[in-house]
Design a protein around this motif. Structure first.
Motif, PDB file in Angstrom:
ATOM      1  N   UNK B 137     -70.002 -60.171  -7.733  1.00  0.00           N
ATOM      2  CA  UNK B 137     -68.683 -60.344  -8.366  1.00  0.00           C
ATOM      3  C   UNK B 137     -67.987 -58.980  -8.392  1.00  0.00           C
ATOM      4  N   UNK B 138     -67.616 -58.488  -7.223  1.00  0.00           N
ATOM      5  CA  UNK B 138     -67.134 -57.102  -7.128  1.00  0.00           C
ATOM      6  C   UNK B 138     -65.902 -56.826  -7.980  1.00  0.00           C
ATOM      7  N   UNK B 139     -65.908 -55.648  -8.577  1.00  0.00           N
ATOM      8  CA  UNK B 139     -64.783 -55.134  -9.385  1.00  0.00           C
ATOM      9  C   UNK B 139     -64.590 -55.897 -10.688  1.00  0.00           C
ATOM     10  N   UNK B 140     -65.632 -56.573 -11.146  1.00  0.00           N
ATOM     11  CA  UNK B 140     -65.529 -57.280 -12.432  1.00  0.00           C
ATOM     12  C   UNK B 140     -66.558 -56.723 -13.419  1.00  0.00           C
ATOM     13  N   UNK B 141     -66.341 -55.629 -14.014  1.00  0.00           N
ATOM     14  CA  UNK B 141     -65.265 -54.701 -13.804  1.00  0.00           C
ATOM     15  C   UNK B 141     -65.742 -53.414 -13.131  1.00  0.00           C
ATOM     16  N   UNK B 142     -66.899 -53.476 -12.479  1.00  0.00           N
ATOM     17  CA  UNK B 142     -67.457 -52.344 -11.737  1.00  0.00           C
ATOM     18  C   UNK B 142     -67.562 -52.786 -10.271  1.00  0.00           C
ATOM     19  N   UNK B 143     -67.387 -51.882  -9.303  1.00  0.00           N
ATOM     20  CA  UNK B 143     -67.446 -52.318  -7.892  1.00  0.00           C
ATOM     21  C   UNK B 143     -68.702 -53.110  -7.544  1.00  0.00           C
ATOM     22  N   UNK B 144     -69.841 -52.717  -8.125  1.00  0.00           N
ATOM     23  CA  UNK B 144     -71.087 -53.402  -7.774  1.00  0.00           C
ATOM     24  C   UNK B 144     -71.510 -54.482  -8.762  1.00  0.00           C
ATOM     25  N   UNK B 145     -70.594 -54.966  -9.569  1.00  0.00           N
ATOM     26  CA  UNK B 145     -70.955 -55.970 -10.581  1.00  0.00           C
ATOM     27  C   UNK B 145     -71.495 -57.256  -9.949  1.00  0.00           C
ATOM     28  N   UNK B 146     -72.418 -57.864 -10.652  1.00  0.00           N
ATOM     29  CA  UNK B 146     -72.980 -59.131 -10.163  1.00  0.00           C
ATOM     30  C   UNK B 146     -73.408 -59.973 -11.349  1.00  0.00           C
TER      31      UNK B 146
END
Lengths: 91, 241
Positions: B137-146
């Protein structure tokens, strides 16, 4: 879109019911001199900017800046659609 | 203060081991998955919460059995307590996260090795064969979010996403939770397009429950909450300027 101050006030009231809870929200609305029906709908006829300012100030004073942060973005967007002026706390 | 004192089993061998306090608008929701030899602690929380979360964990499992700690990103409210947990968990501990978070997490003083999900086919297979699938789940709220989808319980551990900003906290979402959720996402997520991109991925999953790191657990009307976020306008700093 025909947005009115009543729409802004209703948005805030609904949002604060999620943030601080129903009972506390109703208390603040009453404190701000506004009226609600049993379903939490604003019944004050034709509220204006001064009513909006009094309401958001009351939430801020009683429950802190998070109550403003929690609704500010949505209010800004809706107010822009209706070209409505906002009190300083919501700008 | 209103402290939740007991762990809550939200599915067989999956416990909420969090901490509630009246003054905090963002509540801490760590979870434990116990699966035979493997025990996974999901996002243990901040340093001030360590003693409370550790006590809750101890009521569910012997902390020395925890061999994975999973973190969706590196924010301190999710993972600053990991170095404290390292003192009481298995010496074989691995930190399960995205490689971009793994670059930042050592700055907390974490010593354990990393299991980078993006170089492990976006899944973790436990010794029993149970799979945890990772939804990028990119950019939610970090580029590498998952997010983490447990294929056995069908619970989605969603990290910050589906979190709520609320002083009227309950473990399970009530009718006003969508408003608390909007308040959080409008302030902490970058844009509606980014939200919608990830929500569309979730529509393909059979989800029984969404267990976020903050706010309340969503155990009904899953589709309604996904729709709410897919249509939510956020990214206010771009908007205001």
């Amino acid at each position: 879109m025909d947005v009115t101050y009543k729409d802004l006030l209703q948005l805030i009231i609904q949002r604060e019911m999620g943030i601080i809870g129903v009972e506390k929200t109703i208390d603040v609305v009453k404190k701000a001199g506004l009226t609600l029906d049993s379903e939490g709908k604003l019944t004050t006829p034709k509220p204006n900017k001064a009513d909006l300012e009094r309401l958001i100030q009351a939430f801020h004073d009683d429950y802190g800046p998070v109550t403003v942060m929690g609704c500010k973005i949505a209010v800004l967007r809706l107010a822009r659609q209706g070209n409505l002026e906002l009190p300083k706390l919501l700008q | 203060m209103d402290h939740q004192l007991q762990p809550v089993e939200i599915a067989p061998n999956i416990h909420w081991v969090g901490y509630a306090e009246e003054w905090a608008g963002l509540h801490c929701n760590p979870y434990i998955i116990e699966d035979g030899e493997d025990v996974i602690l999901i996002e243990p929380g901040s340093i001030p919460h360590f003693s409370s979360v550790a006590r809750m964990v101890s009521q569910v499992v012997n902390p020395a059995r925890i061999n994975y700690i999973l973190v969706s990103h590196q924010d301190p409210d999710l993972c600053a307590s990991i170095p404290r947990f390292e003192e009481i968990v298995s010496p074989d501990l691995q930190i399960v996260t995205h490689s971009r978070a793994a670059v930042l997490l050592p700055h907390y003083g974490i010593k354990a090795p990393y299991y980078n999900i993006d170089t492990n086919d976006w899944k973790l297979t436990l010794k029993s064969g149970r799979e945890l699938k990772f939804i990028f789940t990119p950019y939610m709220h970090f580029p590498g979010s998952f997010m983490t989808y447990d294929t056995k319980s069908k619970i989605l551990f969603s990290g910050d996403v589906f979190g709520g900003l609320s002083f009227d906290w309950s473990l399970f979402a009530n009718e006003f939770y969508p408003e608390a959720m909007k308040a959080f996402h409008e302030n902490y997520m970058p844009s509606r397009a980014i939200l919608e991109h990830s929500m569309n991925k979730l529509r393909k999953l059979d989800i029984t429950m969404i267990a976020p790191q903050h706010g309340s657990i969503i155990n009904k009307d899953i589709g309604k909450y996904i729709d709410t976020l897919a249509n939510l306008e956020c990214g206010d700093y771009l908007f205001v300027d």
